[in-house]
Design an enzyme around this catalytic site. Sequence first.
Site, short mmCIF file in Angstrom:
data_model
loop_
_atom_site.label_atom_id
_atom_site.label_comp_id
_atom_site.label_asym_id
_atom_site.label_seq_id
_atom_site.Cartn_x
_atom_site.Cartn_y
_atom_site.Cartn_z
N CYS A 210 10.89 8.98 19.81
CA CYS A 210 11.59 7.36 19.41
C CYS A 210 12.89 7.48 19.67
CB CYS A 210 10.93 6.64 18.11
SG CYS A 210 9.30 7.07 17.71
N ARG B 279 12.93 10.43 24.74
CA ARG B 279 12.60 10.69 23.47
C ARG B 279 11.15 10.10 23.12
NH1 ARG B 279 17.15 11.53 20.27
NH2 ARG B 279 15.90 11.17 18.29
N TRP C 130 7.22 7.08 20.43
CA TRP C 130 6.37 8.39 20.58
C TRP C 130 5.62 8.41 19.39
CZ3 TRP C 130 5.08 12.69 17.92
CH2 TRP C 130 4.42 13.85 18.56
N ASN D 128 12.65 5.48 14.00
CA ASN D 128 12.41 6.78 14.41
C ASN D 128 12.13 7.76 13.16
OD1 ASN D 128 12.62 9.27 15.63
ND2 ASN D 128 14.84 8.98 15.97
N GLY D 129 11.13 8.41 13.01
CA GLY D 129 10.91 9.23 12.13
C GLY D 129 9.63 9.15 11.38
N GLU E 112 7.77 31.38 29.74
CA GLU E 112 8.34 30.16 29.81
C GLU E 112 7.70 29.57 31.15
OE1 GLU E 112 9.93 27.97 28.55
OE2 GLU E 112 11.05 26.86 29.96
N LYS F 155 6.09 25.68 31.64
CA LYS F 155 6.73 24.69 32.70
C LYS F 155 5.39 24.09 33.44
CE LYS F 155 9.61 24.08 31.24
NZ LYS F 155 10.24 24.54 30.39
N GLU G 251 3.35 21.90 30.94
CA GLU G 251 3.69 20.78 30.39
C GLU G 251 3.92 19.59 31.57
OE1 GLU G 251 7.33 21.20 28.27
OE2 GLU G 251 8.35 22.50 29.76
N HIS H 264 -6.45 43.05 27.53
CA HIS H 264 -7.33 42.69 26.28
C HIS H 264 -7.56 41.32 26.22
CE1 HIS H 264 -5.87 46.72 25.02
NE2 HIS H 264 -4.81 46.48 25.56
N LYS I 35 11.37 14.86 24.43
CA LYS I 35 12.19 15.74 24.56
C LYS I 35 12.84 16.19 23.14
CE LYS I 35 15.35 17.60 27.43
NZ LYS I 35 14.68 18.82 27.97
C1 G6P Z 1 10.12 19.66 23.04
C2 G6P Z 1 10.64 19.66 24.11
C3 G6P Z 1 10.99 21.20 24.63
C4 G6P Z 1 11.83 21.81 23.86
C5 G6P Z 1 11.33 22.02 22.38
C6 G6P Z 1 12.14 22.27 21.31
O1 G6P Z 1 9.02 20.09 22.75
O2 G6P Z 1 9.63 19.04 25.00
O3 G6P Z 1 11.38 21.07 25.91
O4 G6P Z 1 11.77 23.15 24.29
O5 G6P Z 1 10.93 20.48 21.95
O6 G6P Z 1 13.47 21.35 21.39
P1 G6P Z 1 14.92 21.87 21.08
O7 G6P Z 1 15.66 20.57 21.46
O8 G6P Z 1 14.79 22.21 19.61
O9 G6P Z 1 15.21 23.15 22.15
#
Ligand code: G6P
Length: 613
Positions: free
Chosen positions: A2, A27, A74, A100-101, A486, A490, A493, A509, A608
Amino acid sequence: MCGIVGYIGNKQAYPFLIKGLQRLEYRGYDSAGVAMIDNGQLNVYKCKGKVADLHTFIGDSNTKGTIGIGHTRWATHGVPNDVNAHPQYSASKNMVMIHNGIIENYGPLKAELKKRGHVFLSDTDTEVLIHLIEDIHQKENVRLGEAVRIALNQVVGAYAIVILSKENPDELFAAKKGSPMVIGIGKDEFYIASDATPIVEYTKNVVYLEDEEIAFIERGKELKIKTIKNKAKTPYVQELELKLEALEKGGFDHFMLKEIYEQPRSIKDSMRGRLSAEKGIVNLGGITEYEQKFINAKRIVFVACGTSWHAGLVGEYLFEDLARIPVEVEYASEFRYRNPIVYEDDVIIAISQSGETADTLAAIELAKSKGATIIGICNVVGSSIARATHAGSYTHAGPEIGVASTKAFTAQVTVLTLMALRIAHCKGTISSSRFHQLLSELEAIPDKVQKVLEKNDQIKFIADIYKNSTNALYLGRGYTFPVALEGALKLKEISYIHAEGYPAAEMKHGPIALIDEEMPVFVIATKGTSYEKVVSNIQEVKARKGKIIAIVTEGDTQVKEMADYSIEIPETDEILVPLISAIPLQLLSYHIAVMRGCNVDQPRNLAKSVTVE
Ligand code: G6P
């Protein structure tokens, strides 16, 4: 998650609010709202959807007012809809709040208020808190700021809140605990936001509110801060270093693409002033005083989430390999609730792009309470995690706006490499020749990343072939196993294609059962100790008619012959391959997502900065 904004001063609030919300949309973006006071009238507009939808929804309605607040959400409590969008009203509708929270004890508070006749319109925890504040304000006949203070003493959970009240058209009340809040100080005006990005073009002077502080932000007066325990605090004004250009798309279609292309520069920035191959120096100023702790550590524990957790896995290989320190890599969310064993001589490394991830922050606090040394690797300067650690190194990647992390990942891996090299050198676990060779190789990485970016057209071509896949497998071994994870993250997501990353040998496995002629298998098959083994794993996929897309070292012939498509990347030392091999996978996911019509910068359901657990 948020995003919250607020303004009070001599200008119109709405233009700042709407632009600020757009900057904070990373956010959360499932609903948005604003509120302004004009001539004693409280005008509130909110709706489901993105900030642009809110702007259209408002149209020509009255947005006048030199005091106002705004929110992009969010969802945590209650589905994203118009009613659950913020601002939330108090019972009298004379005041509104953005939040926010998560208020964890909202259930009992709500039940108690209901008993006293309160009726709630939304499913949010936020509405409960603003009702409580107004209830105290009226029943105990105290000033609104005091009611905020009393109410916050009853709250369990995390919050960053701003309150706008018709009765107080010249004052905003803001408070925070666990969720971030910045107050920008202009000339006779104040800007409030979840982070500095909406503020930077108006003022460079900011105050970061600390946990359990309440800010009394009055028109034409000095900023006043007190704690929820009623202790007055002197605001600590800092100067922002953030540059406005860093927050714009700079001619790219999406922030994600811009950030992918920034990597030669951002990796260089992560190394700037810390590495000189010529002089044989690697030095991270932020951890100098703590080097002995590393040297004495019997164990390093990484705590992180998401992409940062993948960077931690690369860190595990680096620290064990170079510095010979045993490493564990923990999901912060698991670590914090597992009653983990933490020794006083443990070094805990928290990795976080945003520096605000709630689980990572809580994991740090837990490890700190057990006496361990906490080192941070954060991107956002001054963030909560950066402030909660004993010491640390910033990644200096610059603001990352695209929700899918790209340049932050390579910056984290760069800093981890520098750190592991430094500690290995201090401990004497690396030979001088290998140390110097790695420093030179590391210095050459930005140019090699640039070369990979030049393969964009080829990568786009491959993306077009596999854009309609429903599943994908990513394989790597050793240092490239975390890159496979990773790469899969990507893809899923931003394109919503189911993807799994696996250690190449482990494929036998389980995932091998999924392989058929429809299944693309992305394999990082660069030259290194496991090369021949990966070749065998590729044969196993081919034998089941799987499609191989291989990331190979320039000049490779063996894998290229077996693969359906291959992408060559420049040769480097095995331990640095993650920094280069991550790039084609980022581009591949980007193009596939764009071709599928997905919103790459704001993928569905994601945010994010995850400030709730
Ligand atoms: C969210 C973001 C990711 C990120 C993760 C951890 O899921 O979408 O891109 O890797 O949080 O966030 P941080 O800010 O702690 O790296």
